[in-house]
Motif scaffolding. Structure first.
Motif, PDB file in Angstrom:
ATOM      1  N   HIS A  37     -37.305   0.069  43.643  1.00 34.89           N
ATOM      2  CA  HIS A  37     -38.033   1.339  43.594  1.00 34.89           C
ATOM      3  C   HIS A  37     -38.893   1.418  42.332  1.00 34.89           C
ATOM      4  CE1 HIS A  37     -34.873   3.344  46.393  1.00 34.89           C
ATOM      5  NE2 HIS A  37     -35.778   2.645  47.063  1.00 34.89           N
ATOM      6  N   ALA A  38     -38.359   0.959  41.221  1.00 36.43           N
ATOM      7  CA  ALA A  38     -39.123   0.964  39.972  1.00 36.43           C
ATOM      8  C   ALA A  38     -40.324   0.022  40.070  1.00 36.43           C
ATOM      9  CB  ALA A  38     -38.232   0.562  38.805  1.00 36.43           C
ATOM     10  N   MET A  39     -40.145  -1.122  40.707  1.00 41.23           N
ATOM     11  CA  MET A  39     -41.262  -2.066  40.868  1.00 41.23           C
ATOM     12  C   MET A  39     -42.343  -1.486  41.771  1.00 41.23           C
ATOM     13  SD  MET A  39     -39.442  -5.738  41.325  1.00 41.23           S
ATOM     14  CE  MET A  39     -38.338  -6.394  40.106  1.00 41.23           C
ATOM     15  N   ILE A  40     -41.948  -0.808  42.834  1.00 39.50           N
ATOM     16  CA  ILE A  40     -42.918  -0.199  43.741  1.00 39.50           C
ATOM     17  C   ILE A  40     -43.679   0.917  43.021  1.00 39.50           C
ATOM     18  CG2 ILE A  40     -43.161   1.208  45.827  1.00 39.50           C
ATOM     19  CD1 ILE A  40     -40.783  -0.445  46.984  1.00 39.50           C
ATOM     20  N   ALA A  41     -42.964   1.738  42.269  1.00 37.67           N
ATOM     21  CA  ALA A  41     -43.629   2.803  41.510  1.00 37.67           C
ATOM     22  C   ALA A  41     -44.603   2.211  40.497  1.00 37.67           C
ATOM     23  CB  ALA A  41     -42.594   3.680  40.797  1.00 37.67           C
ATOM     24  N   ILE A  99     -47.767   0.975  42.388  1.00 33.66           N
ATOM     25  CA  ILE A  99     -48.640   2.084  42.787  1.00 33.66           C
ATOM     26  C   ILE A  99     -49.355   2.645  41.567  1.00 33.66           C
ATOM     27  CG2 ILE A  99     -48.669   4.430  43.737  1.00 33.66           C
ATOM     28  CD1 ILE A  99     -46.323   3.504  45.571  1.00 33.66           C
ATOM     29  N   ALA A 100     -48.625   2.773  40.467  1.00 35.38           N
ATOM     30  CA  ALA A 100     -49.226   3.277  39.234  1.00 35.38           C
ATOM     31  C   ALA A 100     -50.306   2.322  38.725  1.00 35.38           C
ATOM     32  CB  ALA A 100     -48.150   3.486  38.171  1.00 35.38           C
ATOM     33  N   LEU A 101     -50.070   1.029  38.847  1.00 33.19           N
ATOM     34  CA  LEU A 101     -51.078   0.050  38.427  1.00 33.19           C
ATOM     35  C   LEU A 101     -52.333   0.162  39.279  1.00 33.19           C
ATOM     36  CD1 LEU A 101     -51.921  -2.336  36.655  1.00 33.19           C
ATOM     37  CD2 LEU A 101     -50.837  -3.837  38.338  1.00 33.19           C
ATOM     38  N   ILE A 143     -48.246   8.735  33.959  1.00 31.77           N
ATOM     39  CA  ILE A 143     -48.021   9.919  34.787  1.00 31.77           C
ATOM     40  C   ILE A 143     -47.642   9.527  36.206  1.00 31.77           C
ATOM     41  CG2 ILE A 143     -49.202  11.884  35.864  1.00 31.77           C
ATOM     42  CD1 ILE A 143     -50.796  12.118  33.186  1.00 31.77           C
ATOM     43  N   VAL A 144     -48.368   8.582  36.783  1.00 33.34           N
ATOM     44  CA  VAL A 144     -48.083   8.178  38.161  1.00 33.34           C
ATOM     45  C   VAL A 144     -46.729   7.476  38.250  1.00 33.34           C
ATOM     46  CG1 VAL A 144     -48.836   6.690  40.062  1.00 33.34           C
ATOM     47  CG2 VAL A 144     -50.508   8.050  38.813  1.00 33.34           C
ATOM     48  N   ALA A 145     -46.463   6.535  37.349  1.00 37.21           N
ATOM     49  CA  ALA A 145     -45.205   5.777  37.412  1.00 37.21           C
ATOM     50  C   ALA A 145     -43.992   6.692  37.240  1.00 37.21           C
ATOM     51  CB  ALA A 145     -45.200   4.678  36.358  1.00 37.21           C
ATOM     52  N   PHE A 146     -43.986   7.479  36.188  1.00 39.49           N
ATOM     53  CA  PHE A 146     -42.828   8.328  35.947  1.00 39.49           C
ATOM     54  C   PHE A 146     -42.757   9.482  36.941  1.00 39.49           C
ATOM     55  CE2 PHE A 146     -43.061   6.269  31.748  1.00 39.49           C
ATOM     56  CZ  PHE A 146     -41.801   5.699  31.756  1.00 39.49           C
ATOM     57  N   GLY A 147     -43.908   9.955  37.401  1.00 45.35           N
ATOM     58  CA  GLY A 147     -43.919  10.987  38.432  1.00 45.35           C
ATOM     59  C   GLY A 147     -43.297  10.485  39.726  1.00 45.35           C
ATOM     60  N   LEU A 152     -41.170   7.983  40.080  1.00 48.05           N
ATOM     61  CA  LEU A 152     -39.735   7.768  39.870  1.00 48.05           C
ATOM     62  C   LEU A 152     -38.971   9.086  39.828  1.00 48.05           C
ATOM     63  CD1 LEU A 152     -39.653   4.844  37.295  1.00 48.05           C
ATOM     64  CD2 LEU A 152     -38.971   4.793  39.684  1.00 48.05           C
ATOM     65  N   THR A 153     -39.558  10.085  39.218  1.00 44.48           N
ATOM     66  CA  THR A 153     -38.885  11.383  39.138  1.00 44.48           C
ATOM     67  C   THR A 153     -38.771  12.041  40.505  1.00 44.48           C
ATOM     68  OG1 THR A 153     -39.678  11.689  36.888  1.00 44.48           O
ATOM     69  CG2 THR A 153     -38.977  13.654  38.079  1.00 44.48           C
ATOM     70  N   PHE A 154     -39.855  12.070  41.261  1.00 41.78           N
ATOM     71  CA  PHE A 154     -39.840  12.713  42.574  1.00 41.78           C
ATOM     72  C   PHE A 154     -39.068  11.911  43.601  1.00 41.78           C
ATOM     73  CE2 PHE A 154     -43.779  14.775  40.896  1.00 41.78           C
ATOM     74  CZ  PHE A 154     -43.223  16.034  40.798  1.00 41.78           C
ATOM     75  N   ALA A 155     -38.965  10.610  43.405  1.00 44.91           N
ATOM     76  CA  ALA A 155     -38.223   9.769  44.351  1.00 44.91           C
ATOM     77  C   ALA A 155     -36.735   9.699  44.001  1.00 44.91           C
ATOM     78  CB  ALA A 155     -38.814   8.370  44.388  1.00 44.91           C
ATOM     79  N   GLY A 156     -36.342  10.379  42.945  1.00 48.16           N
ATOM     80  CA  GLY A 156     -34.930  10.378  42.560  1.00 48.16           C
ATOM     81  C   GLY A 156     -34.519   9.131  41.816  1.00 48.16           C
ATOM     82  N   GLY A 157     -35.473   8.510  41.123  1.00 48.38           N
ATOM     83  CA  GLY A 157     -35.194   7.281  40.388  1.00 48.38           C
ATOM     84  C   GLY A 157     -34.505   7.559  39.072  1.00 48.38           C
ATOM     85  N   GLN A 158     -34.503   6.552  38.220  1.00 50.39           N
ATOM     86  CA  GLN A 158     -33.787   6.647  36.962  1.00 50.39           C
ATOM     87  C   GLN A 158     -34.620   7.182  35.812  1.00 50.39           C
ATOM     88  OE1 GLN A 158     -33.515   3.123  38.278  1.00 50.39           O
ATOM     89  NE2 GLN A 158     -34.821   2.000  36.912  1.00 50.39           N
ATOM     90  N   ALA A 159     -35.848   7.635  36.050  1.00 48.77           N
ATOM     91  CA  ALA A 159     -36.714   8.100  34.956  1.00 48.77           C
ATOM     92  C   ALA A 159     -36.220   9.402  34.368  1.00 48.77           C
ATOM     93  CB  ALA A 159     -38.131   8.278  35.449  1.00 48.77           C
TER      94      ALA A 159
END
Length: 115
Positions: free
Chosen positions: A62-66, A69-71, A102-106, A108-115
């Protein structure tokens, strides 16, 4: 130490396989795209599954996908800033890092990740 050796060997083998795949595709600019990032990610995920189990590897995926997308968002913003604002490359890339964060941490946050 053994983990690094395995990562080196598996990563090298997968990098070679993806480089051969990229060499077969047209245009040749795809070769670099397929050579590095996917192979390192696959090697890392394989080691994560082996050492920590599939749950941990899922979080890493999930972190790699985020991050991917952010990249993509970062790259689009940098291109637009360089072309439309005619900003210098260093300044455009540094300022656009905020978009990546903003995109990466956003995500991860909305997807329930570890951010």
């Amino acid at each position: 130490m053994t983990e690094y050796i395995v990562r080196f060997l598996v990563g090298g083998a997968v990098v070679s396989a993806f480089a051969m795949l990229g060499d077969l595709l047209r245009p040749k600019s795809f070769a670099g795209l397929f050579a590095a990032a996917p192979s390192v990610a696959l090697a890392t995920l394989g080691i994560a599954v082996y050492q920590h189990g599939p749950g941990y590897a899922t979080l890493q995926t999930h972190a790699m996908i985020a991050g991917a997308i952010a990249l993509a968002a970062y790259s689009v913003v940098v291109c637009h800033v360089l072309v439309r604002a005619r900003m210098r490359a260093l300044l455009a890339t540094v300022l656009s890092l905020a978009i990546w964060l903003i995109v990466a941490f956003g995500l991860l946050t909305f997807a329930g990740g570890q951010a």
